[in-house]
Motif scaffolding. Sequence first.
Motif, PDB file in Angstrom:
ATOM      1  N   UNK A 152       0.745  -1.315  -0.115  1.00 48.09           N
ATOM      2  CA  UNK A 152       0.098  -0.065   0.066  1.00 48.09           C
ATOM      3  C   UNK A 152       0.684   1.143  -0.081  1.00 48.09           C
ATOM      4  N   UNK A 153       2.085   1.085  -0.443  1.00 48.05           N
ATOM      5  CA  UNK A 153       2.842   2.400  -0.390  1.00 48.05           C
ATOM      6  C   UNK A 153       3.422   2.874  -1.808  1.00 48.05           C
ATOM      7  N   UNK A 154       2.996   1.925  -2.639  1.00 48.67           N
ATOM      8  CA  UNK A 154       3.438   2.401  -4.210  1.00 48.67           C
ATOM      9  C   UNK A 154       2.851   3.662  -4.670  1.00 48.67           C
ATOM     10  N   UNK A 155       1.815   3.737  -4.504  1.00 50.87           N
ATOM     11  CA  UNK A 155       0.973   4.850  -5.044  1.00 50.87           C
ATOM     12  C   UNK A 155       1.144   6.201  -4.109  1.00 50.87           C
ATOM     13  N   UNK A 156       1.550   5.902  -2.795  1.00 51.57           N
ATOM     14  CA  UNK A 156       1.789   7.115  -1.998  1.00 51.57           C
ATOM     15  C   UNK A 156       3.173   7.478  -2.156  1.00 51.57           C
ATOM     16  N   UNK A 157       4.166   6.655  -2.510  1.00 50.45           N
ATOM     17  CA  UNK A 157       5.399   7.190  -3.283  1.00 50.45           C
ATOM     18  C   UNK A 157       5.371   7.537  -4.345  1.00 50.45           C
ATOM     19  N   UNK A 158       4.413   7.200  -5.539  1.00 50.36           N
ATOM     20  CA  UNK A 158       4.078   8.179  -6.782  1.00 50.36           C
ATOM     21  C   UNK A 158       3.761   9.486  -6.516  1.00 50.36           C
ATOM     22  N   UNK A 159       2.677   9.495  -5.580  1.00 48.08           N
ATOM     23  CA  UNK A 159       2.020  10.821  -5.293  1.00 48.08           C
ATOM     24  C   UNK A 159       3.224  11.769  -4.702  1.00 48.08           C
ATOM     25  N   UNK A 160       4.253  11.189  -4.036  1.00 48.05           N
ATOM     26  CA  UNK A 160       5.247  12.004  -3.076  1.00 48.05           C
ATOM     27  C   UNK A 160       6.181  12.639  -4.184  1.00 48.05           C
ATOM     28  N   UNK A 161       6.570  11.772  -5.322  1.00 47.38           N
ATOM     29  CA  UNK A 161       7.165  12.180  -6.565  1.00 47.38           C
ATOM     30  C   UNK A 161       6.520  13.183  -7.243  1.00 47.38           C
ATOM     31  N   UNK A 162       5.289  12.990  -7.538  1.00 48.10           N
ATOM     32  CA  UNK A 162       4.697  14.000  -8.403  1.00 48.10           C
ATOM     33  C   UNK A 162       4.538  15.299  -7.700  1.00 48.10           C
ATOM     34  N   UNK A 163       4.182  15.263  -6.563  1.00 49.45           N
ATOM     35  CA  UNK A 163       4.146  16.481  -5.875  1.00 49.45           C
ATOM     36  C   UNK A 163       5.361  17.406  -5.771  1.00 49.45           C
ATOM     37  N   UNK A 164       6.415  16.433  -5.598  1.00 47.27           N
ATOM     38  CA  UNK A 164       7.866  16.815  -5.173  1.00 47.27           C
ATOM     39  C   UNK A 164       8.223  18.019  -6.698  1.00 47.27           C
ATOM     40  N   UNK A 165       7.795  17.105  -7.789  1.00 45.06           N
ATOM     41  CA  UNK A 165       7.829  17.933  -9.139  1.00 45.06           C
ATOM     42  C   UNK A 165       7.006  19.029  -9.429  1.00 45.06           C
ATOM     43  N   UNK A 166       6.163  19.461  -8.518  1.00 45.34           N
ATOM     44  CA  UNK A 166       5.115  20.507  -8.947  1.00 45.34           C
ATOM     45  C   UNK A 166       3.773  20.181  -9.584  1.00 45.34           C
ATOM     46  N   UNK A 167       3.781  18.855  -9.560  1.00 49.43           N
ATOM     47  CA  UNK A 167       2.723  18.278 -10.370  1.00 49.43           C
ATOM     48  C   UNK A 167       1.571  17.986  -9.374  1.00 49.43           C
ATOM     49  N   UNK A 168       0.381  17.301  -9.877  1.00 51.36           N
ATOM     50  CA  UNK A 168      -0.670  16.842  -9.191  1.00 51.36           C
ATOM     51  C   UNK A 168      -0.857  15.363  -9.765  1.00 51.36           C
ATOM     52  N   UNK A 169      -1.793  14.690  -8.923  1.00 55.34           N
ATOM     53  CA  UNK A 169      -2.129  13.215  -9.476  1.00 55.34           C
ATOM     54  C   UNK A 169      -3.561  12.952  -8.842  1.00 55.34           C
ATOM     55  N   UNK A 170      -4.311  12.290  -9.950  1.00 55.85           N
ATOM     56  CA  UNK A 170      -5.518  12.044  -9.299  1.00 55.85           C
ATOM     57  C   UNK A 170      -6.239  10.621 -10.042  1.00 55.85           C
ATOM     58  N   UNK A 171      -7.179  10.236  -9.547  1.00 53.63           N
ATOM     59  CA  UNK A 171      -7.799   8.907 -10.238  1.00 53.63           C
ATOM     60  C   UNK A 171      -9.213   9.139 -10.685  1.00 53.63           C
ATOM     61  N   UNK A 172      -9.400   8.579 -11.910  1.00 48.80           N
ATOM     62  CA  UNK A 172     -10.785   8.615 -12.343  1.00 48.80           C
ATOM     63  C   UNK A 172     -10.913   7.114 -12.460  1.00 48.80           C
ATOM     64  N   UNK A 173     -12.050   6.713 -11.725  1.00 49.29           N
ATOM     65  CA  UNK A 173     -12.367   5.243 -11.636  1.00 49.29           C
ATOM     66  C   UNK A 173     -13.866   4.789 -11.938  1.00 49.29           C
ATOM     67  N   UNK A 174     -13.696   3.661 -12.706  1.00 48.24           N
ATOM     68  CA  UNK A 174     -15.126   3.079 -12.872  1.00 48.24           C
ATOM     69  C   UNK A 174     -15.238   1.748 -12.349  1.00 48.24           C
ATOM     70  N   UNK A 175     -15.815   1.457 -11.315  1.00 45.76           N
ATOM     71  CA  UNK A 175     -15.606  -0.068 -10.562  1.00 45.76           C
ATOM     72  C   UNK A 175     -15.950  -0.943 -11.564  1.00 45.76           C
ATOM     73  N   UNK A 176     -15.217  -2.188 -11.962  1.00 46.02           N
ATOM     74  CA  UNK A 176     -15.510  -3.017 -12.946  1.00 46.02           C
ATOM     75  C   UNK A 176     -15.328  -2.549 -14.349  1.00 46.02           C
ATOM     76  N   UNK A 177     -14.749  -1.520 -14.618  1.00 41.68           N
ATOM     77  CA  UNK A 177     -14.454  -0.982 -16.059  1.00 41.68           C
ATOM     78  C   UNK A 177     -13.266  -0.217 -15.901  1.00 41.68           C
ATOM     79  N   UNK A 178     -12.344  -0.572 -15.280  1.00 41.82           N
ATOM     80  CA  UNK A 178     -10.927   0.112 -15.181  1.00 41.82           C
ATOM     81  C   UNK A 178     -10.875   1.448 -14.769  1.00 41.82           C
TER      82      UNK A 178
END
Length: 285
Positions: free
Chosen positions: A259-285
């Motif tokens: 459960x740390x992979x996406x937390x690490x990814x967010x930390x890296x993206x934020x450190x580069x001045x970016x943002x990260x979010x998720x658009x999700x449809x359960x059962x459809x990717x």
Amino acid sequence: RAGAGDLEARVDLPRRDELGRLAAGLNETLDRLRDLDAAQRQRIDEATAELRRSNDDLVRSYQRMFALREALARTEQTAAAGQTAANLAHQIGTPLNLVSGYVQMMLEEPGIDARQADRLRTIQEQIRKVTGYIRTTLDHVRLPAARREPILLAPMLRRIVDVSRPRLHASGIGLTLGVPDDLPWLQGDPVRLELALLNLIKNSLDAMPDGGHVRVTARREGEGTRIEVADTGPGIPEALGRRIFDPWVTTKPVGEGTGLGLAFTREVILAHGGTIDVHNTPGAG
């Protein structure tokens, strides 16, 4: 001799009769066979060289993939240690601050006995040592400062896809890459960015054990770049959608993810001045 494989063999029979014409025809046939054999050998050599280059590229791709996986594992271990230390510091720090506050209040009471004051100051000093040790531990497990250098995003994204392709192929997962060459330059840490983005593809792969499709796209957006990683997996449960980037949050069974992979990814993206979010449809990717 020709039947034994010597295509340089020729018949020396300078006659004008039927045998002479037969000998000349045989020599012409042997000339054509020799030329055909040479051309065939050249094509085989070219194909062999191309295969060797492809194998070398594949070996380098696997080596880079293993190196990235090892780096990712080390980074996740560091992140796990950091998160554990941070939680521990919070759990210990709160009561320690409370104790320290009461000690200070007791020291400020009028008419306090000198011996009691010395003991209280000893307690205060030990509390400072404990909090100092906690801060030192946090400094040791905190990720070092990111490097900054110019990065071309298009080659980086293609490189990430290349190192992921063998495992995707082995899992029956198709991959579509839509990355233009004119993406803007970025100042950042190429290793951490590569690991962060590789994490997203790895998550998609883990979400589709029975095969599926991953799409990696990038496009200019304002003065920056928007990168999207989409898959045809089952999606994220709605209850976890808002917390998916928090440490220790995972949809994987116990023992299969930290459960740390996406937390690490967010930390890296934020450190580069970016943002990260998720658009999700359960059962459809």
